[in-house]
Design an enzyme around this catalytic site. Structure first.
Site, PDB file in Angstrom:
ATOM      1  N   ASP A   8       0.815  -1.223   0.000  1.00  0.00           N
ATOM      2  CA  ASP A   8       0.000   0.000   0.000  1.00  0.00           C
ATOM      3  C   ASP A   8       0.854   1.281   0.000  1.00  0.00           C
ATOM      4  O   ASP A   8       1.499   1.598   1.003  1.00  0.00           O
ATOM      5  CB  ASP A   8      -0.928   0.038   1.215  1.00  0.00           C
ATOM      6  CG  ASP A   8      -1.856  -1.166   1.304  1.00  0.00           C
ATOM      7  OD1 ASP A   8      -1.361  -2.298   1.129  1.00  0.00           O
ATOM      8  OD2 ASP A   8      -3.053  -0.986   1.582  1.00  0.00           O
ATOM      9  N   GLU A  39      -4.475   1.716  -3.327  1.00  0.00           N
ATOM     10  CA  GLU A  39      -5.742   2.159  -2.708  1.00  0.00           C
ATOM     11  C   GLU A  39      -5.612   3.437  -1.882  1.00  0.00           C
ATOM     12  O   GLU A  39      -6.589   4.133  -1.657  1.00  0.00           O
ATOM     13  CB  GLU A  39      -6.350   1.042  -1.852  1.00  0.00           C
ATOM     14  CG  GLU A  39      -5.599   0.786  -0.558  1.00  0.00           C
ATOM     15  CD  GLU A  39      -6.495   0.231   0.546  1.00  0.00           C
ATOM     16  OE1 GLU A  39      -7.700   0.052   0.340  1.00  0.00           O
ATOM     17  OE2 GLU A  39      -5.961   0.000   1.638  1.00  0.00           O
ATOM     18  N   ASN A  40      -4.391   3.737  -1.409  1.00  0.00           N
ATOM     19  CA  ASN A  40      -4.181   4.914  -0.546  1.00  0.00           C
ATOM     20  C   ASN A  40      -3.356   6.008  -1.225  1.00  0.00           C
ATOM     21  O   ASN A  40      -2.758   6.868  -0.560  1.00  0.00           O
ATOM     22  CB  ASN A  40      -3.481   4.506   0.747  1.00  0.00           C
ATOM     23  CG  ASN A  40      -4.155   3.359   1.460  1.00  0.00           C
ATOM     24  OD1 ASN A  40      -3.618   2.266   1.543  1.00  0.00           O
ATOM     25  ND2 ASN A  40      -5.351   3.593   1.966  1.00  0.00           N
ATOM     26  N   ASN A  67     -10.299  -1.642  -0.309  1.00  0.00           N
ATOM     27  CA  ASN A  67     -11.526  -1.006   0.180  1.00  0.00           C
ATOM     28  C   ASN A  67     -11.578   0.509  -0.022  1.00  0.00           C
ATOM     29  O   ASN A  67     -12.649   1.095  -0.010  1.00  0.00           O
ATOM     30  CB  ASN A  67     -11.731  -1.338   1.666  1.00  0.00           C
ATOM     31  CG  ASN A  67     -10.520  -1.009   2.507  1.00  0.00           C
ATOM     32  OD1 ASN A  67      -9.422  -1.544   2.264  1.00  0.00           O
ATOM     33  ND2 ASN A  67     -10.672  -0.136   3.482  1.00  0.00           N
ATOM     34  N   HIS A  68     -10.415   1.171  -0.193  1.00  0.00           N
ATOM     35  CA  HIS A  68     -10.433   2.636  -0.368  1.00  0.00           C
ATOM     36  C   HIS A  68     -10.502   3.088  -1.826  1.00  0.00           C
ATOM     37  O   HIS A  68     -10.492   4.293  -2.088  1.00  0.00           O
ATOM     38  CB  HIS A  68      -9.199   3.264   0.292  1.00  0.00           C
ATOM     39  CG  HIS A  68      -9.280   3.289   1.785  1.00  0.00           C
ATOM     40  ND1 HIS A  68     -10.270   3.983   2.456  1.00  0.00           N
ATOM     41  CD2 HIS A  68      -8.524   2.701   2.730  1.00  0.00           C
ATOM     42  CE1 HIS A  68     -10.102   3.826   3.761  1.00  0.00           C
ATOM     43  NE2 HIS A  68      -9.053   3.034   3.955  1.00  0.00           N
ATOM     44  N   HIS A 149      -6.326  -8.563  -0.240  1.00  0.00           N
ATOM     45  CA  HIS A 149      -6.412  -7.335   0.556  1.00  0.00           C
ATOM     46  C   HIS A 149      -7.322  -7.600   1.748  1.00  0.00           C
ATOM     47  O   HIS A 149      -8.550  -7.648   1.610  1.00  0.00           O
ATOM     48  CB  HIS A 149      -6.970  -6.226  -0.340  1.00  0.00           C
ATOM     49  CG  HIS A 149      -6.831  -4.862   0.234  1.00  0.00           C
ATOM     50  ND1 HIS A 149      -5.652  -4.153   0.182  1.00  0.00           N
ATOM     51  CD2 HIS A 149      -7.713  -4.064   0.889  1.00  0.00           C
ATOM     52  CE1 HIS A 149      -5.825  -2.980   0.765  1.00  0.00           C
ATOM     53  NE2 HIS A 149      -7.063  -2.894   1.214  1.00  0.00           N
ATOM     54  N   HIS A 174      -3.218  -4.264   2.930  1.00  0.00           N
ATOM     55  CA  HIS A 174      -4.272  -3.616   3.729  1.00  0.00           C
ATOM     56  C   HIS A 174      -3.859  -3.291   5.174  1.00  0.00           C
ATOM     57  O   HIS A 174      -4.231  -2.225   5.662  1.00  0.00           O
ATOM     58  CB  HIS A 174      -5.577  -4.414   3.756  1.00  0.00           C
ATOM     59  CG  HIS A 174      -6.636  -3.804   4.645  1.00  0.00           C
ATOM     60  ND1 HIS A 174      -7.318  -2.656   4.308  1.00  0.00           N
ATOM     61  CD2 HIS A 174      -7.096  -4.168   5.866  1.00  0.00           C
ATOM     62  CE1 HIS A 174      -8.177  -2.356   5.289  1.00  0.00           C
ATOM     63  NE2 HIS A 174      -8.057  -3.244   6.244  1.00  0.00           N
ATOM     64  N   HIS A 176      -0.954  -2.561   6.357  1.00  0.00           N
ATOM     65  CA  HIS A 176       0.151  -1.599   6.344  1.00  0.00           C
ATOM     66  C   HIS A 176       1.283  -1.996   7.289  1.00  0.00           C
ATOM     67  O   HIS A 176       2.161  -1.175   7.571  1.00  0.00           O
ATOM     68  CB  HIS A 176      -0.315  -0.168   6.669  1.00  0.00           C
ATOM     69  CG  HIS A 176      -1.247   0.412   5.654  1.00  0.00           C
ATOM     70  ND1 HIS A 176      -1.458   1.766   5.520  1.00  0.00           N
ATOM     71  CD2 HIS A 176      -2.021  -0.165   4.708  1.00  0.00           C
ATOM     72  CE1 HIS A 176      -2.330   1.990   4.551  1.00  0.00           C
ATOM     73  NE2 HIS A 176      -2.700   0.817   4.045  1.00  0.00           N
TER      74      HIS A 176
HETATM   75 FE   LIG Z   1      -4.156   0.414   2.578  1.00  0.00          FE
HETATM   76 FE   LIG Z   2      -7.319  -1.359   2.621  1.00  0.00          FE
END
Ligand SMILES: [Fe+2]
Ligand SMILES: [Fe+2]
Length: 259
Positions: A8, A39-40, A67-68, A149, A174, A176
């Protein structure tokens, strides 16, 4: 085939680190395919087309997410037009974008798939059943890489065993936080529960520590800003036999990046 998968990438500190180091890493490790979880990417939440295109033109081949991914509205139109950016395959069927990417890397067909866990995560379909369907329907691909994830280590370990011998690698994203359990499973699948984060380690999983502490200690805290400083690049380096699709080795990278 040497595959680099970067965990990530969080906000500007993570992006800058990848932009500044990706070409060196590609050369140093003779990378054939570079994947990152995006995603981030934009301030910690989702992506923007401009940021993705900048990374694609700097040496990233494929982006997975989680999810983001749809936190920013512009990601919805963009993902429908950019096949190199994928989202979890177990989202509802009408979700924009694809849960996998298939392409040719040095003459070998490669699939990169993205799944999302269901334990302590937003609702999604069963990733185990969905990946069965995906593997059955995919064009003939020798090398298959899965980004799982998910929050729960048990769910990721279970997916590793479930896909052992059927894919080249299952790596987690996910949380991190990098785990130290990299190994080759008996069927030849490279496995790592979580690759870890690429971004600032001066905060809480990439976000400003005061903002995150406020979320745990007050009822009025707002969305956190990203952290800065103490930047690290976390990645998995996987060597895969092109003829069998089985992994030869997996190595964790956890590199300091001086900004
Ligand atoms: Fe993430
Ligand atoms: Fe995530």
């Amino acid at each position: 085939m040497k595959v680099l998968i970067i965990g990530d990438v969080v906000a500007k500190p993570g992006r800058i680190a990848v932009l500044e180091r990706i070409q060196d890493l590609r050369e140093q490790y003779q990378i054939d395919l570079a994947i990152m979880n995006a995603e981030n990417l934009a301030g910690g939440f989702s992506v923007t087309p401009g940021l993705c295109e900048q990374l694609f033109s700097s040496g990233i081949d494929v982006m997975t997410s989680g999810n983001h991914i749809f936190d920013k509205k512009e990601a919805i139109d963009y993902i429908a037009k950019q096949p190199r950016l994928i989202r979890p395959a177990n989202y509802p069927p009408n979700t924009p974008g694809s849960g996998y990417w298939v392409g040719e890397v040095n003459g070998t067909r490669v699939a990169v798939m993205n799944l999302m866990g269901r334990v302590f995560m937003p609702p999604s379909d069963d990733p185990f059943r969905i990946v069965d369907g995906l593997l059955a329907s995919l064009p003939d691909t020798t090398i298959r890489i899965v980004d799982m994830h998910a929050e729960a280590t048990s769910e990721k370990v279970a997916m590793g065993w479930y896909l052992d011998g059927r894919v080249s690698a299952v790596v987690g994203t996910h949380t991190h936080v990098q785990t130290a359990d990299e190994r080759i499973l008996p069927g030849g699948t490279a496995y790592l529960t979580d690759i870890g984060m690429t971004g600032s380690y001066a905060g809480v999983i990439g976000m400003n520590k005061a903002d995150v502490i406020a979320r745990f200690t007050s009822a009025t805290a707002r969305r956190a800003d990203h952290a800065t400083g103490q930047v690290r690049i976390c990645a998995a380096l996987i060597d895969i036999d092109e003829s069998t699709g089985k992994a030869r080795s997996i190595e964790r990278l956890n590199l300091t990046h001086n900004q």
